[in-house]
Design a protein around this motif. Structure first.
Motif, PDB file in Angstrom:
ATOM      1  N   ILE A 164      38.004  33.550  63.422  1.00 39.84           N
ATOM      2  CA  ILE A 164      36.578  33.346  64.007  1.00 39.84           C
ATOM      3  C   ILE A 164      35.599  34.671  63.784  1.00 39.84           C
ATOM      4  O   ILE A 164      35.919  35.620  64.868  1.00 39.84           O
ATOM      5  N   ILE A 165      35.079  35.038  63.075  1.00 40.64           N
ATOM      6  CA  ILE A 165      34.404  36.118  62.839  1.00 40.64           C
ATOM      7  C   ILE A 165      33.237  36.471  63.676  1.00 40.64           C
ATOM      8  O   ILE A 165      33.117  37.545  64.786  1.00 40.64           O
ATOM      9  N   ASP A 166      32.257  35.454  63.651  1.00 37.98           N
ATOM     10  CA  ASP A 166      31.248  35.448  64.538  1.00 37.98           C
ATOM     11  C   ASP A 166      30.903  33.814  64.465  1.00 37.98           C
ATOM     12  O   ASP A 166      31.603  32.851  63.788  1.00 37.98           O
ATOM     13  N   ASP A 167      29.524  33.644  65.158  1.00 38.82           N
ATOM     14  CA  ASP A 167      29.254  31.998  65.031  1.00 38.82           C
ATOM     15  C   ASP A 167      28.948  31.459  63.619  1.00 38.82           C
ATOM     16  O   ASP A 167      29.155  30.188  63.626  1.00 38.82           O
ATOM     17  N   GLU A 168      28.667  31.943  62.832  1.00 40.28           N
ATOM     18  CA  GLU A 168      28.374  31.578  61.332  1.00 40.28           C
ATOM     19  C   GLU A 168      29.318  31.886  60.487  1.00 40.28           C
ATOM     20  O   GLU A 168      29.316  31.605  59.165  1.00 40.28           O
ATOM     21  N   THR A 169      30.487  32.641  60.764  1.00 43.54           N
ATOM     22  CA  THR A 169      31.236  33.173  59.680  1.00 43.54           C
ATOM     23  C   THR A 169      32.932  32.995  60.214  1.00 43.54           C
ATOM     24  O   THR A 169      33.139  33.446  61.110  1.00 43.54           O
ATOM     25  N   ILE A 170      33.707  32.483  59.257  1.00 37.65           N
ATOM     26  CA  ILE A 170      34.979  32.653  59.443  1.00 37.65           C
ATOM     27  C   ILE A 170      35.556  33.098  58.073  1.00 37.65           C
ATOM     28  O   ILE A 170      35.106  33.144  56.911  1.00 37.65           O
ATOM     29  N   SER A 171      37.023  33.324  58.285  1.00 39.58           N
ATOM     30  CA  SER A 171      37.930  33.865  57.267  1.00 39.58           C
ATOM     31  C   SER A 171      39.230  33.264  57.416  1.00 39.58           C
ATOM     32  O   SER A 171      39.477  32.904  58.292  1.00 39.58           O
ATOM     33  N   TYR A 172      39.867  33.147  56.054  1.00 41.51           N
ATOM     34  CA  TYR A 172      41.135  32.641  56.332  1.00 41.51           C
ATOM     35  C   TYR A 172      42.087  33.392  55.331  1.00 41.51           C
ATOM     36  O   TYR A 172      41.642  33.953  54.247  1.00 41.51           O
ATOM     37  N   THR A 173      43.531  33.310  55.693  1.00 41.18           N
ATOM     38  CA  THR A 173      44.584  33.765  54.745  1.00 41.18           C
ATOM     39  C   THR A 173      45.558  32.698  54.351  1.00 41.18           C
ATOM     40  O   THR A 173      45.828  31.962  55.703  1.00 41.18           O
ATOM     41  N   SER A 174      46.306  32.666  53.471  1.00 42.65           N
ATOM     42  CA  SER A 174      47.329  31.939  53.136  1.00 42.65           C
ATOM     43  C   SER A 174      48.280  32.408  52.349  1.00 42.65           C
ATOM     44  O   SER A 174      47.977  32.949  51.159  1.00 42.65           O
ATOM     45  N   ASP A 175      49.713  32.245  52.671  1.00 44.80           N
ATOM     46  CA  ASP A 175      50.671  32.715  52.115  1.00 44.80           C
ATOM     47  C   ASP A 175      52.007  31.858  51.726  1.00 44.80           C
ATOM     48  O   ASP A 175      52.448  31.506  52.760  1.00 44.80           O
ATOM     49  N   LEU A 176      52.162  31.575  50.477  1.00 41.64           N
ATOM     50  CA  LEU A 176      53.286  30.473  50.111  1.00 41.64           C
ATOM     51  C   LEU A 176      54.297  31.482  49.631  1.00 41.64           C
ATOM     52  O   LEU A 176      54.092  32.293  48.519  1.00 41.64           O
TER      53      LEU A 176
END
Length: 206
Positions: A164-176
């Motif tokens: 959760i970066i701020d109230d209007e921004t999120i990021s994600y990462t995924s690794d298989l």
């Protein structure tokens, strides 16, 4: 490792029954996605940039005896840049779940290519980084895949995180982590993107 919410995240009012999942509620879009994967047709590992739409909506409380789970049903769909008017190259559906009593978050996801994952880890109700981990054979947080993939691209590990970066921004990462039988090597299939909220869910909205 978990992180406590700070002043950069907007204040959230109400009972916060969804715990750390609360800020995710809504619809999101992101145009800076990067997918690193093995391309079968070209026999190379390469990066693909993509545009993505995601939705996270609350579900009714789930009760397993004494266990109570609050959660979100979610979907994430991605299109390669230049192919936005065509079929998406990635589509997933699942649930994000919050077990307050046991301090656990879970990601229950299925992929159309015949893969099902239940991943999870410890989390606090105000954490702004959520981690989801799974391994084949784990009795709680494990991985299932169809026979064809088991023989050719077996998944050996799965890790992902939402920030959760701020109230209007999120990021994600995924690794298989995949074991490619034909090449005799192990590789990381990774995805990452930053999403911005485009719609809040509210009773006043049609």
């Amino acid at each position: 490792m978990t992180t406590t919410a700070d002043a950069t995240v907007g204040e959230i009012r109400g009972p916060r029954k969804l715990g750390p999942l609360t800020p995710l509620v809504g619809e999101w879009e992101g145009d800076v996605g990067v997918d690193l994967s093995y391309h079968n047709d070209d026999d190379v590992t390469d990066r693909t940039s993509y545009f993505e739409k995601a939705s996270f909506a609350p579900i009714p409380i789930q009760e397993n005896g004494q266990q109570k789970l609050w959660g979100l049903k979610y979907s994430m769909t991605a299109w390669r840049h230049g192919e936005e008017a065509m079929d998406p190259f990635h589509d997933e559906f699942g649930f994000l779940l919050w077990d307050k009593a046991n301090g656990q978050v879970m990601r229950n996801v299925v992929f159309g290519r015949g893969i099902a994952i239940l991943a999870g880890s410890d989390a606090g109700s105000h954490d702004t980084q959520l981690h989801f981990n799974a391994k084949p054979g784990d009795p709680s947080y494990g991985i299932l895949q169809n026979k064809y993939l088991m023989e050719r691209a077996e998944i050996e590990d799965f890790t992902s995180s939402f920030t959760i970066i701020d109230d209007e921004t999120i990021s994600y990462t995924s690794d298989l982590v995949l074991r490619l039988a034909a090449a005799g090597v192990t590789m990381h299939h990774t995805d990452e993107n930053t999403l911005r909220r485009v719609k809040r869910f509210h009773p006043s909205q049609a």
